[in-house]
Scaffold this motif. Structure first.
Motif, PDB file in Angstrom:
ATOM      1  N   SER A   1     -21.382 -88.341 -54.543  1.00  0.00           N
ATOM      2  CA  SER A   1     -20.286 -88.149 -53.375  1.00  0.00           C
ATOM      3  C   SER A   1     -20.609 -89.084 -52.283  1.00  0.00           C
ATOM      4  O   SER A   1     -20.683 -88.730 -50.634  1.00  0.00           O
ATOM      5  CB  SER A   1     -20.025 -86.691 -52.736  1.00  0.00           C
ATOM      6  N   ASN A   2     -21.608 -89.872 -52.338  1.00  0.00           N
ATOM      7  CA  ASN A   2     -22.432 -90.751 -51.637  1.00  0.00           C
ATOM      8  C   ASN A   2     -22.859 -90.240 -50.492  1.00  0.00           C
ATOM      9  O   ASN A   2     -23.016 -90.820 -49.374  1.00  0.00           O
ATOM     10  CB  ASN A   2     -21.452 -91.538 -51.032  1.00  0.00           C
TER      11      ASN A   2
ATOM     12  N   GLN B   1     -25.014 -89.180 -47.755  1.00  0.00           N
ATOM     13  CA  GLN B   1     -26.317 -89.769 -47.059  1.00  0.00           C
ATOM     14  C   GLN B   1     -27.587 -88.463 -47.470  1.00  0.00           C
ATOM     15  O   GLN B   1     -27.647 -87.426 -46.046  1.00  0.00           O
ATOM     16  CB  GLN B   1     -26.649 -90.445 -46.007  1.00  0.00           C
TER      17      GLN B   1
ATOM     18  N   LEU C   1     -31.153 -91.739 -50.469  1.00  0.00           N
ATOM     19  CA  LEU C   1     -30.921 -92.574 -50.525  1.00  0.00           C
ATOM     20  C   LEU C   1     -30.836 -93.296 -49.451  1.00  0.00           C
ATOM     21  O   LEU C   1     -31.157 -94.303 -49.098  1.00  0.00           O
ATOM     22  CB  LEU C   1     -28.758 -92.375 -49.966  1.00  0.00           C
TER      23      LEU C   1
ATOM     24  N   ASN D   1     -24.440-100.572 -52.914  1.00  0.00           N
ATOM     25  CA  ASN D   1     -23.382-101.483 -51.768  1.00  0.00           C
ATOM     26  C   ASN D   1     -22.271-100.855 -53.235  1.00  0.00           C
ATOM     27  O   ASN D   1     -21.109-100.262 -53.419  1.00  0.00           O
ATOM     28  CB  ASN D   1     -23.552-102.137 -51.085  1.00  0.00           C
TER      29      ASN D   1
ATOM     30  N   GLN E   1     -22.469-100.008 -56.229  1.00  0.00           N
ATOM     31  CA  GLN E   1     -22.106 -98.168 -56.546  1.00  0.00           C
ATOM     32  C   GLN E   1     -21.098 -97.770 -56.020  1.00  0.00           C
ATOM     33  O   GLN E   1     -20.388 -96.440 -56.122  1.00  0.00           O
ATOM     34  CB  GLN E   1     -23.606 -97.725 -56.913  1.00  0.00           C
ATOM     35  N   LEU E   2     -20.985 -97.974 -55.095  1.00  0.00           N
ATOM     36  CA  LEU E   2     -20.918 -96.441 -53.544  1.00  0.00           C
ATOM     37  C   LEU E   2     -19.493 -96.047 -54.220  1.00  0.00           C
ATOM     38  O   LEU E   2     -18.369 -95.544 -53.397  1.00  0.00           O
ATOM     39  CB  LEU E   2     -20.595 -97.158 -52.712  1.00  0.00           C
ATOM     40  N   SER E   3     -18.420 -97.472 -54.384  1.00  0.00           N
ATOM     41  CA  SER E   3     -16.929 -97.474 -54.676  1.00  0.00           C
ATOM     42  C   SER E   3     -16.936 -96.892 -56.079  1.00  0.00           C
ATOM     43  O   SER E   3     -14.912 -96.714 -57.005  1.00  0.00           O
ATOM     44  CB  SER E   3     -16.182 -98.257 -54.330  1.00  0.00           C
TER      45      SER E   3
ATOM     46  N   LYS F   1     -23.229 -94.478 -62.445  1.00  0.00           N
ATOM     47  CA  LYS F   1     -23.457 -94.621 -60.869  1.00  0.00           C
ATOM     48  C   LYS F   1     -24.219 -93.626 -60.739  1.00  0.00           C
ATOM     49  O   LYS F   1     -25.861 -94.558 -60.342  1.00  0.00           O
ATOM     50  CB  LYS F   1     -22.582 -94.089 -60.023  1.00  0.00           C
TER      51      LYS F   1
END
Lengths: 322, 322
Positions: free
Chosen positions: A231-232, A234, A238, A254, A256-258, A265
């Motif tokens: 879910s990215n 923070q 991270l 960056n 990997q975020l999407s 991931k």
């Protein structure tokens, strides 16, 4: 002194005995519902534990423990609306079950119920207890606000993050301990030391949460390992990686975020964490908070044996694997 | 004794002096924003007025007055979300200006601010003040819940409506008066009589609101005359008409509910109200509440001259044309 298990029993009984008005049913049903979803009850147990260090009659602190648990559950109802969360402890959230407007209002009246519990305290400690509770409640609101704002920002720093989790999580742990101490009749100085213990312990607990999400044993960890990565979110890990990573690794991160191939991931992020020894840095930060916590506890002016239950509970919580 | 005008001045100064934390800005800005939108400040003035009947030093009641006004404005923030209202006192509502999530959380922290004001009261009156405040706050939440539920129902009865406006509006007026009396050092019996006065006066005030919406002088009435008719709001007048109308007139009434030709809709409804003497019945109901209110005030065990300011304010509010 009671064991943690006995305190939990005492508390569960007290929670079961709380009766909310029958009408309007839709206003009050969510209160019983969320209070009975369970949870670890760490905060109210800390209230009892803290009070018992200063007063052998732990029953005097039950209303304070109920106030804290009721307040905590009120914040869960409203947080779940703001986070658009469908599930809470494996069950429908209140706003899914009763609708958003109902959930706002049930949360509001639950805050009143928390204050009613507090008002039942002895007049001698009432003002100090209220001041502690209000300051705590205010901090929790500030923490949730910062959490929401940080989701919209890509430049959150580590000190900002620590401040946010401190307000959102640790302040309530510290406030619970201080409240218990006040109710138990502690000197102001000792109550403040227990606040410091609780706040720093709460911070360590939250950092441990961040670490377990990535490095927890999948067989023992209750949630999906890597959930924060997917879910990215923070987290300390991270943000620390962003701080330390080379330009090339930042690009890798960056990219990997999407990524919707979650196993990949998780693997890429974990290897980056390993490369920069992020786990070790997080453990150091956690250890630092724990040291501050236990240094404060050392200074509390009571027999060491009375601190034993608290020390044992907090060690077991930090050494947890889920 | 101070005049109403002097009490209003005292209160506006106190409101201007309240300082909320600067950070997080988005959490606290809505609090100053809504507190400064003005309004009649009837409730907090009643707190001061009520306290001054029993204690010549009115400044002791300022924190209680601020608690009531802060709580009232908190309910406005959350009610406006639930009602999806775009405007409040001619300005953007908080959720329009800051977003729904922000408005939920700012409301929550505003409730904490209300409790902080209350906690500043003298320890001697603190527990009684908190009990009064919590009971009041709980009633207001129940009233808002019933109001939302009634919007979905076509079979609301007059007693149900009276109970709803009592909880949503009158309880806070009664609670304000009782709180002021408690802070001023009144005997429990006198505080209870002032509660009865306030609750019944609040009821009369709300019924007057329902009447003015239809029969107010367009030149003096602040809002659009017939606003309740246009929005099919279930008021005392509409519910009474439904109770009394013949089958044929009920059909006539129902046909108007979806009419978008508002002048005609207002004209048809008003002529039905006239036919069944609904205005007179509403005035009778209002008069009944006023009689109960002033009978309670008569029994309050203080010099009649100390009741003069309250009598004058309440008469002027009921005789208002807007």
């Amino acid at each position: 002194m009671h064991t943690i298990f006995e305190l939990q029993e005492l508390l569960e009984n007290a929670i079961r005995k709380v009766e909310y008005p029958a009408h309007p049913a839709k206003l009050y049903e969510p209160l019983s519902y969320i209070m009975r979803l369970g949870g670890k009850r760490i905060r109210p147990v800390l209230v009892l534990l803290s009070s018992e260090m200063f007063n052998s009659d732990v029953t005097i602190a039950i209303e304070a423990a109920l106030a804290i648990e009721t307040f905590h559950n009120f914040t869960l109802i409203h947080d779940d609306i703001m986070d658009n969360a469908p599930l809470r402890r494996g069950n429908d959230t209140v706003h899914v079950k009763w609708g958003v407007n109902n959930a706002i209002l049930s949360g509001d009246v639950m805050m009143v119920e928390a204050n009613k519990h507090l008002t039942n305290l002895d007049t001698k400690v009432l003002k100090a207890a209220l001041n502690c509770f209000n300051t705590t409640a205010q901090g929790v609101c500030e923490g949730q606000q910062l959490d929401m704002e940080f989701e919209q920002r890509a430049d959150v720093t580590i000190p900002e993050y620590i401040n946010m989790i401190c307000l959102k999580t640790a302040v309530l742990v510290g406030g619970s301990m201080k409240l218990g101490a006040i109710v138990g009749g502690a000197q102001a100085e000792d109550a403040e030391l227990l606040y410091t213990f609780g706040e720093n312990f709460g911070l360590a607990f939250q950092l441990q949460d961040d670490i377990l999400d990535v490095y927890g044993d999948p067989l023992k960890f209750g949630k999906q390992v890597g959930g924060d990565i997917i879910s990215n979110k923070q987290t300390f890990l991270l943000l620390k990686l962003k701080e330390l990573a080379s330009a090339a690794d930042l690009e890798k991160l960056n990219a990997q975020l999407s990524n919707t191939d979650f196993p990949t991931k998780i693997q890429v992020l974990t290897s980056l964490y390993n490369k920069y020894k992020i786990r070790e840095l997080a453990v150091m930060e956690m250890q630092h908070s724990l040291n501050t916590a236990f240094a404060a506890l050392d200074q509390v002016n009571i027999d060491e044996e009375k601190k034993a239950a608290l020390t044992q509970l907090s060690r077991s919580l930090i050494d947890r694997e889920h």
